[in-house]
Scaffold this active site. Structure first.
Site, short mmCIF file in Angstrom:
data_model
loop_
_atom_site.label_atom_id
_atom_site.label_comp_id
_atom_site.label_asym_id
_atom_site.label_seq_id
_atom_site.Cartn_x
_atom_site.Cartn_y
_atom_site.Cartn_z
CG HIS A 1 -1.68 1.29 1.39
ND1 HIS A 1 -1.56 2.11 2.49
CD2 HIS A 1 -2.57 1.91 0.56
CE1 HIS A 1 -2.35 3.17 2.34
NE2 HIS A 1 -2.97 3.06 1.18
CB SER A 2 0.94 4.27 0.32
OG SER A 2 1.45 5.58 0.24
CG MET A 3 5.68 5.99 0.40
SD MET A 3 6.40 6.43 -1.20
CE MET A 3 8.13 6.04 -0.90
CB THR B 1 2.13 2.22 -5.16
OG1 THR B 1 1.78 1.33 -4.11
CG2 THR B 1 3.64 2.36 -5.20
#
Length: 1031
Positions: free
Chosen positions: A194-196, A223
């Protein structure tokens, strides 16, 4: 003579610009928060979470055992085992994310698996429950600090090795039962980031402790794959460059076996315009991963999801996590060592689940319908109806069982203009649903052996005298689209239609399309027709000028009514512009079988939006991210495509209007040019300092920052805007693809061929990396506009800092009683000055020691900033209340000088605060290991030395020599040019360029002050001694 009464005075031009900035910022923020936003429609997932810490993953397994933690997730409603029992998967949280965020996806996957067990024999299909491991990073700020991101990647590779080591023993215990077939030990895990966390997942492959083949599937959610969201740290920018280069080369045939990504698939899911944390433009991976191994899809495009999501909602939205769970269980295969299907089959499954099927095919030649054997239809045993060539089939209401409708397939062009078949129904087309769409051809009287075909009309069929059809099912080629009825007002519902669209040339030698009802249709509809796609397609080739001025207005679309019609608008291709659309269809509201609905899409990535019962709606798209050179791909068309579905039984056409939404477009610049707020105001501050130094070196007083800003605007600003405009236009005209090299300007004949190539590679720069990375000529005005707004932002920062200094000064004077305070500051005895100097020298040396050993240099910067703030307060006390002294003008000059430096240091705070936050966070979890680069003394020494020099009471000496003035101006000019070209793309470079300027000011002070030089020598001697002891 300038004094305190005029320190806040501003010219009319600055006041006007500031007011304009206030209005623009207010409009931009309001637009960003409340306009052109999709309606949220997510449902909450339910679960019974349990997290089992893996205590065996200790300091013997990884050096980060004291900082991070590894857990195994279990949903207590389905599985309470504390040992892995299925297929390994690893969840990676993002910036400041929690390991508990895995719960929705993991719980839904467990629920789906155990429901699957009751319906299918998954034990023989290779499907097993998925063991979700999750990592506790203590909510670390991985987006702000590259060193932390690398530590996470190293820890995760260690964790993957440990996870895989758990399975041999666990499966050996399972295989004690002789009825269970032995399975290979797993060699790879599935990654969900998730995300970074998705960036960390891609970083794993570049780490020294990566085990080749240990990852073959990555699924990322929201991301930022292309650009770092906050490039204040040089290391995180370098990580992005390194991993993106690695991934671009990893799929090439020339990639070394240990660097090959041939078996790795990557799916990037973007949340759309509700995600205000990560711009979904940056989630596009088409420049990193070939279409054969990955794609980017928006949640608004995913069947049965249809809705946009914010940055956290994408983890728990029930509609999405169900689809993710289905895709994960669809690709697993415990019978293979990699625990998943081969990459090609994985991609087929992902496309089937995540895409609508309406997208343009990757390989048009291979885009033939996937048919499944169905059997033989005996017309002697079922009722049937033949339709004429080109006749539309419309069923609305009850249809009896065992009824077949036969639609003859037209001959291909040029014998017929009917080139496309479309079908829309509200009935399910799943296996066993009772409705089948078939491709059929007539069998001869001499029927060959049936082999694996079965006769579905009767069980005891002998050779019939009636005609028979050999058929294959194409029901699985249908696409799910959201249902649209008159009583449905938005897309947040569970109903759907099935839509089938086939090209006649792809149907081969089949003679009929058969629609067979094996169960009675009580209440529903089905519409099918052959039509000429060319007359239902309209291209609107208008110019951007006409679109902005007049909009698009069409009174009758399409010219010939069809079930589906397509409208293409090539000029609408920018993610920075939004539009308002109004669609009307009069005369059909009461009679129409379904309400008109549309799909908006772009071909550069899989972003679709469906609008049901369409009327007034917003149009906005995502597109090319700044600073990214677009990659040409097959079947990529420029612009927006609108596909309209309407009831063809009504002859009334659609009318619609599209107009630019100026106000809604303002908010789109926020997500795409966030770093402008840090880079451009810094340039204004540097240009203001340049104006102040020029006036001061000419013999005048040192102007206040406000007067310097006014002087800059009066003398230089318009010329500066002209240069910026020319650069912006040139960048747009070249489409940001032009590359230059310093080798072209300077001869390198002395170097060998390899050395020349190396020099050229190091000295080359691309126009795409400069300014705003803009590739659209229409937006040439953005850099000049941002600089105008930066003047207002800089004015606010200066007024804010000056006001705080004045308030603190007033409080200090009142508390310390005015006379004593002024006397103590103005007439300080020499022995006190000497003791203060000694104390500061000792303090500075201790600070350097701490930076070199324990605290990051960003901490020292904050200390230096507050020390300088105190110096500003003291200088204002002397200038304002020490008016009886003979050096009043010198006091005000010094205050204005310190104030301008305070503004400069304030503009550099964003480059230091993020890493300091990471360090404080590490302290809170008792992790005291020092960072790597962040303990560099040279990254803070100029700041500390300069603050110490001016804190001691020293004023910047005038540069009477022409050469010195020229050098000062040239240094500020270079910083301005460098920040202008690279400040937005490589924001971290602004801080390091400022160190060069402060170093030059130190030299100017040393040149005029002998004791300062001696102090610097003492500092350097102690630092050198300490470094020798460390080494």
């Amino acid at each position: 003579m300038r004094n305190a009464s005029v320190s806040f005075s501003l010219s009319y031009s600055v006041i006007i610009i500031s007011l304009v900035t206030v209005c623009l910022l207010g409009m931009v923020i309001d637009s960003f928060l409340y306009y052109q936003k999709d309606a949220p429609g997510c449902k909450v997932s339910m679960m019974y979470p349990s997290y089992i810490k893996q205590h065996g993953f200790d300091s013997e397994q990884t050096r980060f055992a004291g900082k991070y933690g590894l857990y195994l997730y279990r949903d207590e409603a389905y599985d309470r085992s504390d040992q892995p029992t299925g297929i390994p998967a690893l969840f990676i949280p993002g910036n400041a994310g929690s390991y508990k965020q895995v719960r929705s996806i993991a719980s839904e996957t467990s629920e789906l698996y155990y429901d699957l067990l009751r319906e299918f024999d998954s034990q023989n299909s290779g499907v097993r429950p998925i063991d979700f491991f999750t990592v506790d990073f203590n909510e670390e700020f991985s987006a702000l600090h590259g060193h932390s991101l690398l530590e996470q990647a190293e820890y995760l590779n260690d964790a993957i090795r440990y996870i895989l080591s758990l399975y041999p023993a666990a499966r050996k215990n399972q295989q004690a039962n002789p009825s269970i077939q032995p399975y290979p030990d797993p060699t790879a895990v599935i990654i969900i980031g998730h995300s970074m966390g998705g960036v960390v997942a891609r970083t794993l492959f570049t780490m020294p402790n990566y085990q080749p083949g240990s990852i073959n599937t990555i699924l990322t959610l929201a991301t930022p794959h292309i650009l770092p969201p906050a490039p204040f740290d040089w290391q995180i920018s370098k990580i992005y460059t390194d991993i993106n280069d690695f991934w671009r080369n990893g799929y090439s045939q020339s990639a070394a076996s240990q660097n090959s990504l041939a078996d790795v698939t990557l799916i990037s899911i973007a949340g759309g315009n509700l995600d205000t944390v990560v711009c979904s433009d940056s989630a596009n991976i088409n420049t990193l991963v070939p279409a054969s191994h990955g794609f980017t899809v928006f949640t608004t495009s995913i069947p049965n999801v249809w809705t946009s999501m914010d940055h956290q909602c994408i983890l728990w939205c029930n509609q999405l996590v169900k689809v993710v769970a289905k895709s994960l269980l669809g690709i697993v295969d415990i019978r293979r060592a990699g625990q998943t299907e081969p990459s090609q089959k994985r991609m087929t499954i992902f496309r089937k689940i995540f895409l609508t099927g309406l997208e343009d095919p990757i390989d048009p030649e291979a885009n033939k319908p996937k048919i499944d054997p169905f059997g033989i239809i005996n017309f002697g045993k079922v009722s049937y109806q033949f339709l004429d060539m080109g006749q539309r089939l419309v069923l609305n209401g009850a249809v009896s069982a065992a009824k077949v409708y036969l639609m003859p397939i037209p001959p291909p062009a040029p014998h017929s203009t009917l080139n496309t078949f479309s079908l829309l129904t509200d009935q399910p087309l799943l296996k066993g649903s009772g409705l089948d769409i078939l491709l059929c051809d007539v069998m001869t009287k001499e029927v060959p052996e049936l082999n694996n075909k079965t006769d579905l009309s009767v069980n005891d069929l002998t050779l019939p005298t009636a005609p028979r059809l050999s058929c294959y099912s194409i029901s699985n080629e249908a696409s799910l689209v959201p249902a649209s009825k008159n009583d449905i007002k938005n897309i947040m519902h569970d109903k759907s239609f099935n839509f089938l669209n086939l090209k006649v040339k792809e149907l081969g030698d089949y003679q009929y399309i058969a629609i067979m009802f094996q169960k009675e249709l009580i209440n529903g509809f089905l519409i099918g027709e052959f039509f000429d796609e060319r007359i239902s397609l309209m291209d609107i080739n208008t110019s951007m000028k006409d679109l902005l001025m007049d909009g698009i207005h069409i009174d009758a679309f399409p010219e010939h009514i069809a079930l589906m019609s397509t409208l293409r608008i090539p000029v609408i291709d920018s993610s920075l512009l939004t539009y308002k659309m109004s669609v009307r269809r009069t005369g059909c509201v009461d009679q129409q079988i379904f309400a008109p609905f549309l799909r908006q899409s772009i071909s550069t990535m899989y972003e679709s939006k469906f609008m049901v019962n369409v009327g007034d709606s917003d149009l906005n798209i995502h597109g090319q991210a700044p600073f990214v050179t677009p990659v040409s791909a097959p079947n990529t068309r420029r612009g927006l495509e609108l596909q309209f579905w309407m009831d063809p039984t009504c002859s009334a056409p659609l009318s619609f209007d599209i107009e630019l939404d100026w106000y809604g477009s303002l908010g789109k610049i926020v997500m795409r040019f966030q770093m402008v707020a840090a880079a451009f105001p810094f340039i204004i501050a540097i240009m203001t300092l340049r104006a102040q130094f020029r006036e001061y070196d000419r013999g005048g007083p040192f102007l206040s920052f406000g007067h310097g800003l006014t002087l800059f605007i009066r003398q230089t600003f318009l010329k500066f805007l002209g240069i910026v405009s020319i650069l912006s236009i040139y960048q747009s005209i070249t489409k940001a693809s032009k590359t230059y090299s310093l080798v072209d300007l300077f001869p390198t004949d002395y170097a060998s061929g390899d050395m020349q190539n190396a020099i050229k590679a190091k000295s080359s720069f691309n126009v795409n990396d400069t300014l705003l990375g803009n590739q659209d000529l229409f937006f040439w005005f953005l850099p000049p506009l941002f600089f105008v707004m930066s003047v207002g932002i800089m004015t606010f920062c200066w007024i804010l800092l000056s006001s705080i200094v004045r308030v603190v000064t007033f409080i200090v004077v009142v508390i310390n009683r005015r006379a004593k305070c002024v006397t103590r500051l103005v007439n300080r005895p020499s022995d006190i000055k000497a003791s203060v100097l000694l104390r500061r020298a000792v303090t500075t040396i201790i600070l350097f020691i701490l930076v070199a050993s324990f605290v990051p240099y960003q901490f020292a910067y904050i200390v230096a900033f507050f020390v300088h703030f105190v110096s500003c307060v003291r200088s204002l006390v002397v200038a304002r209340y020490g008016h009886k002294s003979s050096n009043t003008q010198e006091s005000w000059d010094r205050y204005h000088y310190l104030q301008s430096i305070l503004v400069l240091l304030f503009m550099l705070l964003p480059f230091n605060l993020p890493v300091l936050m990471v360090w404080i966070r590490n302290m809170s979890v008792h992790w005291f290991a020092p960072f790597s680069w962040d303990h560099s003394i040279m990254a803070i020494a100029p700041v500390i030395f300069y603050v110490e020099i001016i804190t001691s009471g020293s004023m910047l000496p005038r540069s009477t020599g022409r050469n010195i003035r020229a050098i000062t101006g040239f240094i500020l000019f270079l910083i301005t040019v460098y920040a202008l070209l690279y400040g937005v793309r490589y924001t971290y470079l602004i801080y390091f360029s400022s160190l060069g300027f402060l170093s030059w000011l130190i030299l100017l002070h040393i040149r005029e002050s002998l004791w300062v030089g001696k102090t610097m020598i003492v500092y350097f001697q102690n630092i050198i001694k300490f470094n020798k002891k460390r080494s």
